[in-house]
Design a protein around this motif. Structure first.
Motif, PDB file in Angstrom:
ATOM      1  N   PRO A 225      -9.208   9.877  11.428  1.00  0.00           N
ATOM      2  CA  PRO A 225      -8.867   8.742  10.579  1.00  0.00           C
ATOM      3  C   PRO A 225      -8.254   9.208   9.259  1.00  0.00           C
ATOM      4  CG  PRO A 225     -11.082   8.504  11.477  1.00  0.00           C
ATOM      5  CD  PRO A 225     -10.656   9.910  11.789  1.00  0.00           C
ATOM      6  N   GLN A 226      -7.128   8.597   8.903  1.00  0.00           N
ATOM      7  CA  GLN A 226      -6.474   8.880   7.624  1.00  0.00           C
ATOM      8  C   GLN A 226      -5.657   7.665   7.221  1.00  0.00           C
ATOM      9  OE1 GLN A 226      -2.935  11.606   8.000  1.00  0.00           O
ATOM     10  NE2 GLN A 226      -4.025  12.182   9.871  1.00  0.00           N
ATOM     11  N   LEU A 227      -5.290   7.663   5.946  1.00  0.00           N
ATOM     12  CA  LEU A 227      -4.591   6.519   5.386  1.00  0.00           C
ATOM     13  C   LEU A 227      -3.152   6.502   5.887  1.00  0.00           C
ATOM     14  CD1 LEU A 227      -4.971   4.152   3.376  1.00  0.00           C
ATOM     15  CD2 LEU A 227      -3.984   5.648   1.623  1.00  0.00           C
ATOM     16  N   VAL A 228      -2.716   5.321   6.372  1.00  0.00           N
ATOM     17  CA  VAL A 228      -1.347   5.110   6.844  1.00  0.00           C
ATOM     18  C   VAL A 228      -0.732   4.011   5.959  1.00  0.00           C
ATOM     19  CG1 VAL A 228       0.139   4.479   8.776  1.00  0.00           C
ATOM     20  CG2 VAL A 228      -1.994   5.744   9.186  1.00  0.00           C
ATOM     21  N   ILE A 229       0.525   4.216   5.537  1.00  0.00           N
ATOM     22  CA  ILE A 229       1.169   3.294   4.594  1.00  0.00           C
ATOM     23  C   ILE A 229       2.440   2.751   5.239  1.00  0.00           C
ATOM     24  CG2 ILE A 229       2.146   3.039   2.279  1.00  0.00           C
ATOM     25  CD1 ILE A 229       0.474   5.504   1.499  1.00  0.00           C
ATOM     26  N   SER A 230       2.639   1.438   5.130  1.00  0.00           N
ATOM     27  CA  SER A 230       3.828   0.775   5.707  1.00  0.00           C
ATOM     28  C   SER A 230       4.924   0.694   4.657  1.00  0.00           C
ATOM     29  CB  SER A 230       3.483  -0.636   6.173  1.00  0.00           C
ATOM     30  OG  SER A 230       3.357  -1.494   5.057  1.00  0.00           O
ATOM     31  N   PRO A 231       6.157   0.433   5.104  1.00  0.00           N
ATOM     32  CA  PRO A 231       7.211   0.109   4.131  1.00  0.00           C
ATOM     33  C   PRO A 231       6.974  -1.296   3.572  1.00  0.00           C
ATOM     34  CG  PRO A 231       8.039  -0.131   6.353  1.00  0.00           C
ATOM     35  CD  PRO A 231       6.669   0.475   6.482  1.00  0.00           C
ATOM     36  N   PRO A 232       7.590  -1.654   2.462  1.00  0.00           N
ATOM     37  CA  PRO A 232       7.410  -3.007   1.912  1.00  0.00           C
ATOM     38  C   PRO A 232       7.879  -4.062   2.916  1.00  0.00           C
ATOM     39  CG  PRO A 232       8.441  -1.561   0.303  1.00  0.00           C
ATOM     40  CD  PRO A 232       8.416  -0.812   1.587  1.00  0.00           C
ATOM     41  N   LEU A 233       7.054  -5.077   3.106  1.00  0.00           N
ATOM     42  CA  LEU A 233       7.345  -6.158   4.040  1.00  0.00           C
ATOM     43  C   LEU A 233       7.091  -7.490   3.344  1.00  0.00           C
ATOM     44  CD1 LEU A 233       5.506  -4.565   7.075  1.00  0.00           C
ATOM     45  CD2 LEU A 233       7.966  -4.705   6.802  1.00  0.00           C
ATOM     46  N   VAL A 234       7.811  -8.527   3.788  1.00  0.00           N
ATOM     47  CA  VAL A 234       7.684  -9.854   3.172  1.00  0.00           C
ATOM     48  C   VAL A 234       6.544 -10.598   3.847  1.00  0.00           C
ATOM     49  CG1 VAL A 234       8.838 -12.035   2.722  1.00  0.00           C
ATOM     50  CG2 VAL A 234      10.125  -9.894   2.598  1.00  0.00           C
ATOM     51  N   ASN A 235       5.581 -11.088   3.058  1.00  0.00           N
ATOM     52  CA  ASN A 235       4.447 -11.847   3.568  1.00  0.00           C
ATOM     53  C   ASN A 235       4.904 -13.228   4.000  1.00  0.00           C
ATOM     54  OD1 ASN A 235       2.050 -13.863   3.042  1.00  0.00           O
ATOM     55  ND2 ASN A 235       1.123 -11.854   3.399  1.00  0.00           N
ATOM     56  N   PHE A 236       4.356 -13.702   5.148  1.00  0.00           N
ATOM     57  CA  PHE A 236       4.754 -15.001   5.675  1.00  0.00           C
ATOM     58  C   PHE A 236       4.493 -16.132   4.690  1.00  0.00           C
ATOM     59  CE2 PHE A 236       3.323 -12.911   9.789  1.00  0.00           C
ATOM     60  CZ  PHE A 236       4.587 -12.439  10.077  1.00  0.00           C
ATOM     61  N   VAL A 237       3.360 -16.051   4.010  1.00  0.00           N
ATOM     62  CA  VAL A 237       2.878 -17.182   3.217  1.00  0.00           C
ATOM     63  C   VAL A 237       3.413 -17.129   1.794  1.00  0.00           C
ATOM     64  CG1 VAL A 237       0.832 -18.360   2.319  1.00  0.00           C
ATOM     65  CG2 VAL A 237       0.820 -17.351   4.628  1.00  0.00           C
ATOM     66  N   THR A 238       3.299 -15.979   1.132  1.00  0.00           N
ATOM     67  CA  THR A 238       3.669 -15.884  -0.290  1.00  0.00           C
ATOM     68  C   THR A 238       5.122 -15.553  -0.494  1.00  0.00           C
ATOM     69  OG1 THR A 238       3.145 -13.531  -0.395  1.00  0.00           O
ATOM     70  CG2 THR A 238       1.332 -15.090  -0.785  1.00  0.00           C
ATOM     71  N   ALA A 239       5.825 -15.076   0.564  1.00  0.00           N
ATOM     72  CA  ALA A 239       7.236 -14.662   0.469  1.00  0.00           C
ATOM     73  C   ALA A 239       7.417 -13.510  -0.508  1.00  0.00           C
ATOM     74  CB  ALA A 239       8.117 -15.834   0.088  1.00  0.00           C
ATOM     75  N   GLU A 240       6.306 -12.780  -0.813  1.00  0.00           N
ATOM     76  CA  GLU A 240       6.398 -11.598  -1.677  1.00  0.00           C
ATOM     77  C   GLU A 240       6.456 -10.341  -0.811  1.00  0.00           C
ATOM     78  OE1 GLU A 240       3.909 -11.525  -5.407  1.00  0.00           O
ATOM     79  OE2 GLU A 240       2.769 -12.973  -4.216  1.00  0.00           O
ATOM     80  N   ARG A 241       7.022  -9.298  -1.409  1.00  0.00           N
ATOM     81  CA  ARG A 241       6.994  -8.010  -0.725  1.00  0.00           C
ATOM     82  C   ARG A 241       5.606  -7.404  -0.868  1.00  0.00           C
ATOM     83  NH1 ARG A 241      11.921  -5.972   0.836  1.00  0.00           N
ATOM     84  NH2 ARG A 241      13.766  -6.944  -0.083  1.00  0.00           N
ATOM     85  N   MET A 242       5.049  -6.933   0.252  1.00  0.00           N
ATOM     86  CA  MET A 242       3.716  -6.342   0.290  1.00  0.00           C
ATOM     87  C   MET A 242       3.789  -4.951   0.901  1.00  0.00           C
ATOM     88  SD  MET A 242       1.714  -8.663  -0.960  1.00  0.00           S
ATOM     89  CE  MET A 242       1.737 -10.419  -1.338  1.00  0.00           C
ATOM     90  N   VAL A 243       2.921  -4.072   0.430  1.00  0.00           N
ATOM     91  CA  VAL A 243       2.742  -2.752   1.033  1.00  0.00           C
ATOM     92  C   VAL A 243       1.358  -2.754   1.697  1.00  0.00           C
ATOM     93  CG1 VAL A 243       2.633  -0.270   0.651  1.00  0.00           C
ATOM     94  CG2 VAL A 243       4.180  -1.675  -0.715  1.00  0.00           C
TER      95      VAL A 243
END
Length: 826
Positions: free
Chosen positions: A144-162
Motif C-alpha cells: 500500500p502506498q499513496l497514489v495521486i490522480s491528475p486534476p479532474l472536474v467534480n460532477f457536482v461542484t464543477a471544480e478541479r479536484m486532485v
C-alpha cells in the motif's frame, strides 16, 4: 588631397583606443550586473522550492496518514456477517474530514470501482470522476502506498479536484481503496508564495510530466503532459538554465521531489524577468558609453573631414565628369561644345558618327573654324573655291547668331538638322539631329502598326468563321429540335441551349462591332423608318423576358411624334436591346419603363429622345465614370451574379456618337437607373419616298413559297445535315456537295433554282466557285448564288457580292432569314 598616412593612423589609433576602453568598461559593468541579477534570481528560486517542498510534504503526509489510518477508524463498523454498516461508515468518514480542512470528501471504493461509502452524499450517489483504470492500478500495488490522480472536474461542484488514494483493509477479508478529494485550488495555495516573486511560475507535477497545479494558474494546461518530463532528471533543488516548465522560454529552473516520489515541485524564473532591471541599467550604460564614443569619434571625424575636403572635392569632380561622359555617349543626337573663345571643349561619339571626317582633326582647344574648313572639303569636294568660301562664311555666321538653326544634306543623303545655343559664359553648344533616321523609324513604326491592324482583322475574321461554323450547327439543330414533339423537361433543356448559344453569338457580334469602332470602319445604313414601330418592336421582343422575371415592361410615347424619320434603325435597335436588356438583367422586382419623346430642331430635323428607367440595383457614383469603358461592369460581383462581357454600353455609346447623338445616365444605388438617348434625325414629309425603307413588306411566310430545287455547297458534315433539314422543313428539294469543284460540275449536270454557297471550302472556295459559274455558257451562269458565311466583316460580304453572288446569309443560320433570302433572290 588626403592627409598624410601617419596623421591618419594617429587619429584612428587615438579614437580606437579611447572608444575601445569605454566600450570594454561598459560591457564589463553590464556583464557583472547580469551575473548578480541571475545569482539573486537563482537564490530566490532555490529558497522558494525548499519552502514549498516542506509545506507540501506536511500536507501530503497528513493526507497519507489520514488514509492509512482509515482501517482502524472503520473496523468497528464491520458486521458479524462480513458486511459493513454503511451508515456508520459514512458518519465516521464525515467526522474524519471535519478534522482536516484540506480534504473536501473521503470515499471508500470497492475494487470494482463502485462506492462503498462516502463522506459527501453526492459522492455515494454519483461516484467519483476518476481516470479509467485508476482504482485497479492502485489496488494492484504490491504494497500500500499513496497514489495521486491528475486534476479532474467534480460532477457536482464543477471544480478541479486532485484525488489521493491508498488501499486499506477493513477487516473480514474486505479490502477497499480510500480516496481523499482535495480541491486543486487548495493545493495551489501551498505554492502561493511564488506569486510574490516577480516572473516566477511554480508547478506541481507528476514525474511523468502531468501538470497538477501551477501558480500563476494556467487552467488550459492543468492535467496535460508538459514537454520534457522531470522524472528523467535528478532533481537537486539547485536552479539551472533550462526551458521554463510553462511556455518553454529560457529560464532558471529549480526542481525538488516531495516526500512522495511521483510528485515534483518546479520553480521557473524567466531569464528576461530576472534581467529586466539589468536591461534598463544596460541601456543607460551603453547609451552613456556610446555618447562618449560618438563624441570622440566625432572629434576625430571632424579633424579628418577638414583634412580630406580637398580629396573629396576632387573625387566628386571625377564622378561628375564620368557621368557627363556617359550621358554624352548615350545621346542619340550629336553634340559639340565650344568655349567663349570658340574653341572645342567637348563632343560625343554620335557627333563623330555623323561627321566621320573630323576624327583626325577634332581635339580640345581646336578652333571651331578649323572644323568648318575640314567639313566644307568633305561636303562640297567639287565646288569652286569661292563657293566653298561662301559656305564657310554662312556657317560661321549661323554659329555666331543667338539662335542658330540650319539643315545639311550629307554625301550619303542623310539630312542633319542642327540647333545652336549660346551658354551663359559665352560658349556655343550645338545639337545635331539625324532627321532621316527619325523618318525611317516612323515609317517602320507605321508599317508595323498597319501590319498589326491587318493581322488583327484577319484574326477576327478567322475567329468569327471558326466560332460561327460550329455555332451554326448547334443553334440550327437546336431550332429544328424545338419544332419536334418534346417532353416539358426536354424542351426546357433545349431552350436553355438556345439561350446560351444566342448569348455567345451576341458576345461575338459585340467583339466584332468593337473592332470596327476601333478601326474606324463602322458605317451607318441610313434609311427611312418609323421610330415608334422600331422601339415597340424591341419592347415586344423583350416582353417575354420581362414576364419570365415577373417585371412590368411598358412603353409610352408623346403625341405628335413624326411617323417617318431618316436614320439607321438596325443600329438603333441594337442600342435599345442593350439598354432595355440591361435594365431587365439588373432589376429583380418592380418595373422597366421606356419613354419616347421628341423636340423640334432648326430645319426639317427633330431630336428623338428615348429613356429607359428601371427599379433595379442602381449604380454608385464611383462606378459611373467607367460605365462606358470596354470590358467594364459596375464591379466584379456584377459579372458573377448577372453575367455579361461589359461591351454592350461601350458599343452603344460609340453607335450613338456616330449618329451625332449622346447617351447619359442617372442612377441611385438601391433605387434604380435611367439611361437617356438623344438623336438628331431628319424628318420626312408624308409625300416623300425613300429608296430604302425599313418598313418595306417582309417576305411571305415560308409555307406559301413554291418548292425550289437548291444546290448546297458545304464541306462541314454537321452543317450539311442541318441545312438539308432546314430546306426540307421549308418544303424545298436539295442536293449537297462538299467543295467548289463539285458545285461547278453539279450546276452543269442538273437544273437548279438556287445555289447556297459556303465560302471556306477545301480545294476551291466559294468565291472561286462563284466566279467559275459566272463564266459558264448559257443560262447556268445566271443562276442565283447566295453566300453562306461565318465571316461577319462588312468588307468580306462586299467582296462576295463583287465576285458575282446575289446575296448572303450569315451563320448561325436562322430559319426565317434563310426563307427570306431564298424568296428574295429566286
Amino acid at each position: 588631397m588626403n592627409p598624410p598616412k601617419r596623421v591618419q593612423w594617429i587619429i584612428a589609433a587615438f579614437v580606437g583606443v579611447f572608444v575601445g576602453t569605454v566600450l570594454a568598461a561598459a560591457i564589463a559593468l553590464v556583464n557583472s550586473s547580469e551575473r548578480e541579477a541571475l545569482d539573486a534570481a537563482r537564490q530566490r528560486a532555490e529558497h522558494f522550492i525548499a519552502s514549498a517542498e516542506a509545506s507540501l510534504n506536511r500536507t501530503l503526509l497528513g493526507i497519507d496518514v489520514m488514509l492509512a489510518g482509515t482501517d482502524l477508524l472503520l473496523k468497528p463498523h464491520l458486521l458479524p456477517n462480513g458486511t459493513h454498516d454503511v451508515t456508520g461508515l459514512q458518519s465516521q468518514l464525515r467526522t474524519t474530514i471535519s478534522q482536516n480542512l484540506l480534504v473536501r470528501d473521503l470515499v471508500l471504493m470497492r475494487p470494482d470501482g463502485t462506492v462503498l461509502a462516502g463522506a459527501q452524499p453526492d459522492s455515494a450517489r454519483l461516484g467519483l470522476p476518476l481516470p479509467p483504470g485508476f482504482v485497479a492500478s492502485a489496488m494492484a500495488l504490491p504494497s500500500p502506498q499513496l497514489v495521486i490522480s491528475p486534476p479532474l472536474v467534480n460532477f457536482v461542484t464543477a471544480e478541479r479536484m486532485v484525488y489521493f488514494a491508498r488501499p486499506v483493509d477493513l477487516g473480514g477479508g474486505s479490502r477497499v481503496l480510500a480516496v481523499a478529494e482535495v480541491p486543486a485550488a487548495l493545493v495551489a495555495s501551498l505554492l502561493s508564495q511564488a506569486a510574490d516573486i516577480e516572473g516566477m511560475v511554480a508547478t506541481l507535477e507528476r514525474d511523468d510530466g502531468v501538470l497538477l497545479v501551477s501558480v500563476p494558474p494556467h487552467d488550459a494546461l492543468v492535467g496535460q503532459r508538459l514537454p520534457l518530463p522531470l522524472g528523467d532528471e535528478t532533481p537537486s533543488g539547485h536552479a539551472q538554465r533550462a526551458p521554463a516548465r510553462i511556455g518553454g522560454a529560457p529560464a532558471l529552473v529549480a526542481v525538488r521531489p516531495v516526500l512522495y516520489r511521483p510528485l515534483l515541485i518546479a520553480a521557473s524564473i524567466p531569464i528576461d524577468a530576472a534581467l529586466e532591471d539589468v536591461h534598463e541599467q544596460r541601456r543607460f550604460v551603453i547609451a552613456a558609453a556610446l555618447l562618449f564614443a560618438l563624441m570622440v569619434t566625432g572629434a576625430g571625424a571632424f579633424a579628418h573631414w577638414h583634412l580630406g575636403r580637398l580629396a573629396q572635392a576632387r573625387a566628386e569632380l571625377d564622378r561628375s565628369k564620368t557621368m557627363l561622359d556617359h550621358a554624352l555617349a548615350s545621346m542619340a543626337d550629336g553634340m559639340l561644345l565650344c568655349d567663349a573663345s570658340d574653341r572645342v571643349v567637348v563632343w560625343n561619339p554620335r557627333f563623330l558618327a555623323i561627321y566621320p571626317w573630323l576624327k583626325d582633326v577634332i581635339a580640345p582647344g581646336v578652333p571651331f573654324e578649323r572644323l568648318v574648313l575640314v567639313g566644307v572639303n568633305a561636303l562640297l569636294p567639287d565646288a569652286a573655291p569661292e563657293d566653298q568660301q561662301g559656305w564657310v562664311q554662312r556657317r560661321m555666321a549661323i554659329h555666331r547668331t543667338e539662335d542658330g538653326r540650319f539643315e545639311q544634306t550629307l554625301p550619303d543623303n542623310r539630312v542633319i538638322h542642327a540647333i545652336e545655343r549660346h551658354t551663359p559664359d559665352g560658349g556655343v553648344i550645338t545639337v545635331y539631329h539625324d532627321v532621316t533616321a527619325t523618318e525611317r523609324a516612323l515609317e517602320r513604326a507605321k508599317a508595323e502598326a498597319e501590319a498589326a491592324n491587318k493581322a488583327k482583322s484577319r484574326f477576327l475574321a478567322s475567329m468569327s468563321h471558326e466560332i460561327r461554323t460550329p455555332l451554326n450547327a448547334v443553334l440550327g439543330m437546336n431550332g429544328l429540335m424545338l419544332t419536334t414533339a418534346l417532353t416539358p423537361e426536354q424542351r426546357r433543356y433545349a431552350e436553355l441551349i438556345r439561350s446560351s448559344g444566342q448569348t455567345l453569338l451576341t458576345l461575338i457580334n459585340d467583339i466584332l462591332d468593337l473592332s470596327k469602332v476601333e478601326a474606324g470602319r463602322m458605317e451607318l445604313e441610313i434609311v427611312e423608318f418609323d421610330p415608334l414601330a422600331t422601339v415597340n418592336e424591341v419592347v415586344s421582343l423583350l416582353a417575354v423576358r420581362a414576364e419570365a422575371k415577373g417585371l412590368a415592361l411598358q412603353m409610352s410615347s408623346a403625341p405628335g411624334l413624326p411617323p417617318r424619320l431618316r436614320g439607321d434603325p438596325s443600329r438603333l435597335r441594337q442600342v435599345l436591346f442593350n439598354l432595355i436588356g440591361n435594365a431587365l438583367k439588373f432589376t429583380s422586382e418592380g418595373r422597366v419603363d421606356v419613354e419616347l419623346t421628341h423636340r423640334p430642331l432648326p430645319g426639317r430635323r427633330v431630336e428623338l429622345m428615348i429613356s429607359v428607367s428601371d427599379t433595379g440595383i442602381g449604380i454608385d457614383a464611383e462606378t459611373l465614370p467607367r460605365l462606358f469603358r470596354h470590358f467594364s461592369q459596375g464591379d466584379s460581383s456584377t459579372a458573377r451574379r448577372h453575367g455579361g462581357s461589359g461591351l454592350g454600353l461601350a458599343i452603344s455609346q460609340e453607335i450613338i456618337e456616330l449618329m451625332g447623338g449622346r447617351i447619359e445616365v442617372q442612377s441611385t444605388p438601391g433605387v434604380g437607373s435611367s439611361f437617356s438617348v438623344s438623336l438628331p434625325l431628319e424628318v420626312l414629309q408624308p409625300a416623300e419616298e425613300s429608296p430604302q425603307a425599313d418598313g418595306s413588306p417582309g417576305p411571305e411566310p415560308a409555307q406559301s413559297q413554291p418548292a425550289r430545287r437548291i444546290l448546297v455547297a458545304e464541306d462541314n458534315g454537321v452543317n450539311q445535315i442541318l441545312i438539308k433539314a432546314m430546306l426540307d422543313h421549308l418544303g424545298h428539294y436539295s442536293d449537297v456537295v462538299a467543295d467548289g469543284f463539285e458545285a461547278v460540275r453539279q450546276v452543269q449536270a442538273a437544273n437548279y433554282d438556287l445555289v447556297l454557297m459556303d465560302i471556306q471550302m477545301p480545294g476551291m472556295d466559294g468565291v472561286a466557285a462563284t466566279r467559275a459559274i459566272r463564266t459558264l455558257p448559257n443560262s447556268v451562269s445566271h443562276i442565283p448564288i447566295v453566300a453562306m458565311t461565318a465571316n461577319a466583316m462588312v468588307e468580306e460580304r462586299a467582296a462576295y457580292l463583287a465576285a458575282g453572288m446575289n446575296d448572303h446569309v450569315a451563320k448561325p443560320l436562322d430559319l426565317g432569314r434563310l426563307a427570306a433570302v431564298i424568296q428574295r433572290v429566286s
